[in-house]
Design an enzyme around this catalytic site. Structure first.
Site, PDB file in Angstrom:
ATOM      1  N   SER A 183       0.635  -1.464   0.084  1.00  0.00           N
ATOM      2  CA  SER A 183       0.401  -0.132  -0.009  1.00  0.00           C
ATOM      3  C   SER A 183       0.905   0.993   0.136  1.00  0.00           C
ATOM      4  O   SER A 183       1.273   1.941  -1.073  1.00  0.00           O
ATOM      5  CB  SER A 183      -1.376  -0.102   1.235  1.00  0.00           C
ATOM      6  OG  SER A 183      -2.194   1.200   1.276  1.00  0.00           O
ATOM      7  N   ASP A 242      -3.151   6.604  -2.653  1.00  0.00           N
ATOM      8  CA  ASP A 242      -1.696   6.121  -2.140  1.00  0.00           C
ATOM      9  C   ASP A 242      -1.543   4.525  -3.109  1.00  0.00           C
ATOM     10  O   ASP A 242      -2.939   4.199  -4.376  1.00  0.00           O
ATOM     11  CB  ASP A 242      -1.596   5.167  -0.607  1.00  0.00           C
ATOM     12  CG  ASP A 242      -2.892   4.351  -0.937  1.00  0.00           C
ATOM     13  OD1 ASP A 242      -4.224   4.154  -1.943  1.00  0.00           O
ATOM     14  OD2 ASP A 242      -2.701   3.573   0.494  1.00  0.00           O
ATOM     15  N   ASP A 284      -6.557   2.384  -2.191  1.00  0.00           N
ATOM     16  CA  ASP A 284      -7.867   2.306  -0.979  1.00  0.00           C
ATOM     17  C   ASP A 284      -7.654   3.855  -0.340  1.00  0.00           C
ATOM     18  O   ASP A 284      -8.635   3.507   0.519  1.00  0.00           O
ATOM     19  CB  ASP A 284      -7.425   0.858  -0.546  1.00  0.00           C
ATOM     20  CG  ASP A 284      -6.183   1.232   0.857  1.00  0.00           C
ATOM     21  OD1 ASP A 284      -5.294   2.215   0.389  1.00  0.00           O
ATOM     22  OD2 ASP A 284      -5.940  -0.149   1.160  1.00  0.00           O
ATOM     23  N   ALA A 324      -8.655   9.994   8.735  1.00  0.00           N
ATOM     24  CA  ALA A 324      -7.992  11.155   8.764  1.00  0.00           C
ATOM     25  C   ALA A 324      -7.042  10.678   7.255  1.00  0.00           C
ATOM     26  O   ALA A 324      -7.593  11.768   6.497  1.00  0.00           O
ATOM     27  CB  ALA A 324      -7.171  11.940   9.538  1.00  0.00           C
ATOM     28  N   ARG A 382       1.720   6.060  19.494  1.00  0.00           N
ATOM     29  CA  ARG A 382       1.193   4.259  19.189  1.00  0.00           C
ATOM     30  C   ARG A 382       1.881   3.992  18.052  1.00  0.00           C
ATOM     31  O   ARG A 382       2.718   4.534  17.437  1.00  0.00           O
ATOM     32  CB  ARG A 382       0.189   5.277  18.402  1.00  0.00           C
ATOM     33  CG  ARG A 382      -0.486   5.166  17.050  1.00  0.00           C
ATOM     34  CD  ARG A 382      -1.498   4.789  16.728  1.00  0.00           C
ATOM     35  NE  ARG A 382      -1.860   3.532  15.895  1.00  0.00           N
ATOM     36  CZ  ARG A 382      -1.242   3.552  14.817  1.00  0.00           C
ATOM     37  NH1 ARG A 382      -1.029   4.664  13.828  1.00  0.00           N
ATOM     38  NH2 ARG A 382      -2.319   2.176  14.576  1.00  0.00           N
ATOM     39  N   PRO A 383       2.186   2.257  18.533  1.00  0.00           N
ATOM     40  CA  PRO A 383       3.707   1.983  17.556  1.00  0.00           C
ATOM     41  C   PRO A 383       2.709   1.994  16.425  1.00  0.00           C
ATOM     42  O   PRO A 383       1.166   1.261  15.984  1.00  0.00           O
ATOM     43  CB  PRO A 383       3.295   0.794  18.001  1.00  0.00           C
ATOM     44  CG  PRO A 383       2.513   0.823  19.070  1.00  0.00           C
ATOM     45  CD  PRO A 383       2.179   1.849  19.361  1.00  0.00           C
ATOM     46  N   SER A 384       3.418   2.006  15.467  1.00  0.00           N
ATOM     47  CA  SER A 384       2.877   2.177  13.818  1.00  0.00           C
ATOM     48  C   SER A 384       1.989   0.110  13.452  1.00  0.00           C
ATOM     49  O   SER A 384       3.266  -0.738  13.930  1.00  0.00           O
ATOM     50  CB  SER A 384       3.389   2.169  12.505  1.00  0.00           C
ATOM     51  OG  SER A 384       3.175   1.685  11.801  1.00  0.00           O
ATOM     52  N   ARG A 419       4.559   6.651  15.704  1.00  0.00           N
ATOM     53  CA  ARG A 419       3.721   7.248  15.616  1.00  0.00           C
ATOM     54  C   ARG A 419       3.606   8.188  15.997  1.00  0.00           C
ATOM     55  O   ARG A 419       3.192   8.339  17.893  1.00  0.00           O
ATOM     56  CB  ARG A 419       2.726   7.192  14.532  1.00  0.00           C
ATOM     57  CG  ARG A 419       2.840   5.875  13.131  1.00  0.00           C
ATOM     58  CD  ARG A 419       2.164   6.166  12.162  1.00  0.00           C
ATOM     59  NE  ARG A 419       1.809   5.000  11.073  1.00  0.00           N
ATOM     60  CZ  ARG A 419       2.408   5.198  10.265  1.00  0.00           C
ATOM     61  NH1 ARG A 419       3.711   5.856  10.358  1.00  0.00           N
ATOM     62  NH2 ARG A 419       2.167   3.476   9.204  1.00  0.00           N
TER      63      ARG A 419
END
Ligand code: G16
Length: 546
Positions: free
Chosen positions: A67, A281, A285, A375, A502-504, A511
């Site tokens: 992605s 992207d 998606d 977002a 938060r961890p990606s 992030r």
């Protein structure tokens, strides 16, 4: 069963004799990593998809894609029978299979078969596709081999956007009630619904859209879609495609993630004042819109703005129909505070979910009409059977006024235009375009629905991102110790400040998100929080800065 598992083990050893050295986690959207680490995992996911197909008695989908990630990465996402993300309990099986040693693989498979009660001798089908990454063809071959070894039919759809593959799976499993399971069937469905939704009075000139294809699979598919729309409904929209992969690199300085996080126009595309622009992207998606105003200031219309536009359009028509169908919007912690306020003030219920469309989707189906968008531009709208029935009846109900019947017709056509299985750049682009046509708006009129709070996202590299743990839908962090207190203290200093970390689930980073009333304050807050993450969560590389 043991005999089948053992032959799979032998087959795997002959292909991948090296030991399992990488640790994989089925993250926000499947497994992702550098492509050269993924051969064995993708092969095993072929086996897993075959087993899932036997277990459900339905066609399962698998897309080879990473992605929005860089071109050297790749990944694999498994799609469940109605085009939704893989069920949670099978994510656990996927993790067990991905991380088993070659000697353990047979028993892991046997255990999955025992736990789920699947009949190993049954047949099934797995629909496979890939994006344009150079590693895609090689990985797809491994995938199909894995499927074949389970005795299930593997169908290769070649190059598709991720949402197109989701669409195929749903069409196949609903006996075409959702649409015809071909690429052309997909374009026809979108084009027909778009035509059905055209306002009675068309704009004097066809809307013009400049499209950044992220040098990915969506660029070519957008051109095909436009051709079908023109053949179906005439020259009602003009789409010019840039970053189509003929020269640039996938997702490099372009694409929805770049535009959203850098808050600037992509490279490879000239943007003139007032022109409506969109960015997809790498696997199409996600979508974000943007434009430059008369003083060449960049304005982003992200997933929050799309959700708000769609929710208000639907809300207005539901009010006309006077139904008691429930409408709700699902956001994540990344939603801009202004978007949430706007929806609250508009009396449209709004709830928060964990990051990852799979989480939003589950919440959205609790409503008759659930609008969900991250977002970052990833999202869609889902409709309950009851909602569809209500719209169908209203569209033909002789007791209703023309206006009310039209509201029913429009909502019905909208439910067909939207790819309800997952976020879809092509379908979401048409959704926005048709609403703007109805409202007679351009981007600037849309943009003033509310004003975004300035925000900034950063990434921090740490030794082990999983040391960062969160709660309250990612809005608070519980580990490492002391980090949340530091964030609270920094947020307290900024008017309108909000920040979380938060961890990606798709990249090896933590992030950071920050927003505040003023641009400089949002940037400062993001940098300071990132520096605390670096300090307390074991940062590596350079200290974070803008
Ligand atoms: C995927 C997921 C999205 C998620 C994004 C980023 O997007 O499908 O739901 O928001 O990753 O996730 P994270 O912050 O955990 O890395 P995509 O477009 O890459 O498939």
């Amino acid at each position: 069963m043991e005999a089948v598992a053992d032959s799979l083990r032998k087959e795997e050893l002959s292909r991948f004799p090296e030991p399992v050295i990488w640790k994989f986690g089925y993250g926000t959207a499947g497994f992702r990593d550098k492509a050269d680490r993924l051969d064995r995992v993708v092969f095993r996911m072929g086996i897993l998809a075959g087993l899932r197909s036997k277990c459900t008695g339905a066609t399962i989908g698998v897309v080879v894609t990473a992605s929005h990630n860089p071109v050297e990465d790749n990944g694999v996402k498994v799609v469940d029978p109605l085009g939704e993300m893989l069920a949670r309990e099978w994510e656990i099986f996927a993790n067990q299979m991905a991380n088993a040693s070659p000697d353990e693989l047979g028993s892991v498979i046997a255990e999955i078969a025992r736990t789920t009660g699947l009949d190993i001798t049954s047949t099934g089908q797995v629909a496979c596709a890939r994006d344009t990454r150079p590693s895609g063809k090689r990985l797809l071959k491994h995938l199909l081999k894995g499927v074949e070894l389970t005795g299930v039919d593997g169908r290769d759809y070649g190059l598709l956007t991720t949402p197109q593959l989701h669409y195929m799976v749903r069409c196949i499993n609903t006996n075409e009630a959702f649409g015809v399971p071909t690429e052309d069937g997909y374009y026809q469905k979108l084009a027909m619904s778009f035509k059905d939704l055209l306002p009675k009075v068309l704009p004097s000139t066809a809307p013009r859209v400049r499209l950044d294809g992220a040098n990915g699979v969506g660029a070519d598919k957008a051109r095909k879609l436009v051709q079908v729309i023109q053949a179906t409904a005439g020259n009602i929209i003009d789409i010019e495609v840039f970053n189509d992969g003929t020269s640039g690199t996938l997702n490099e300085n372009c694409g929805a993630d770049y535009v959203k996080t850098q808050q600037k126009a992509p490279m490879g595309m000239e943007v003139n004042q007032g022109e409506r622009c969109v960015s997809f992207d790498g696997d199409a998606d996600r979508i974000v819109f943007f434009y430059m105003d008369s003083v060449q200031k960049f304005h982003l219309l992200d997933g929050d703005k799309i959700a708000t536009l769609a929710a208000v359009f639907i809300y207005e028509r539901l009010r006309m129909l006077k139904t008691d169908l429930s409408l709700g919007v699902v956001q994540t912690a990344y939603a801009n505070g202004s978007a949430t306020n706007y929806l609250n003030q508009s009396n449209i219920p709004v709830v928060c979910a964990l990051t990852g469309v799979k989480h939003l989707h589950h919440k959205a189906v609790e409503y008759d009409i659930g609008v969900y968008f991250e977002a970052n531009g990833h999202g869609t709208v889902v409709f309950s059977d009851q909602a569809l029935e209500t719209f169908t009846k209203a569209a033909e109900d002789g007791r209703l006024s023309e206006e009310e019947k039209e509201a029913g017709r429009q909502l019905l056509a909208l439910s067909r235009l939207i790819n309800q299985t997952v976020g879809d750049s092509l379908s979401d682009m048409l959704l926005v375009e048709i609403i703007l046509m109805h409202k007679g708006w351009g981007c600037s009129e849309w943009n003033v629905m509310y004003t975004d709070l300035p925000n900034r996202q950063l990434k921090v590299q740490v030794k082990d991102r999983m040391v960062v743990k969160t709660t309250d839908f990612d809005r608070k962090c519980t580990s490492p110790e002391g980090l949340q207190e530091q964030i609270d203290a920094l947020v307290f200093q900024e008017t309108g400040g909000r920040s979380f970390v938060r961890p990606s689930g798709t990249e090896d980073v933590v992030r950071v998100y920050a927003e505040a009333e003023k641009r400089a304050a949002a940037d400062k807050l993001a940098v300071e929080v990132a520096q605390q993450v670096y300090k307390l969560a074991g940062g590596i590389g350079g200290v974070p800065c803008l």
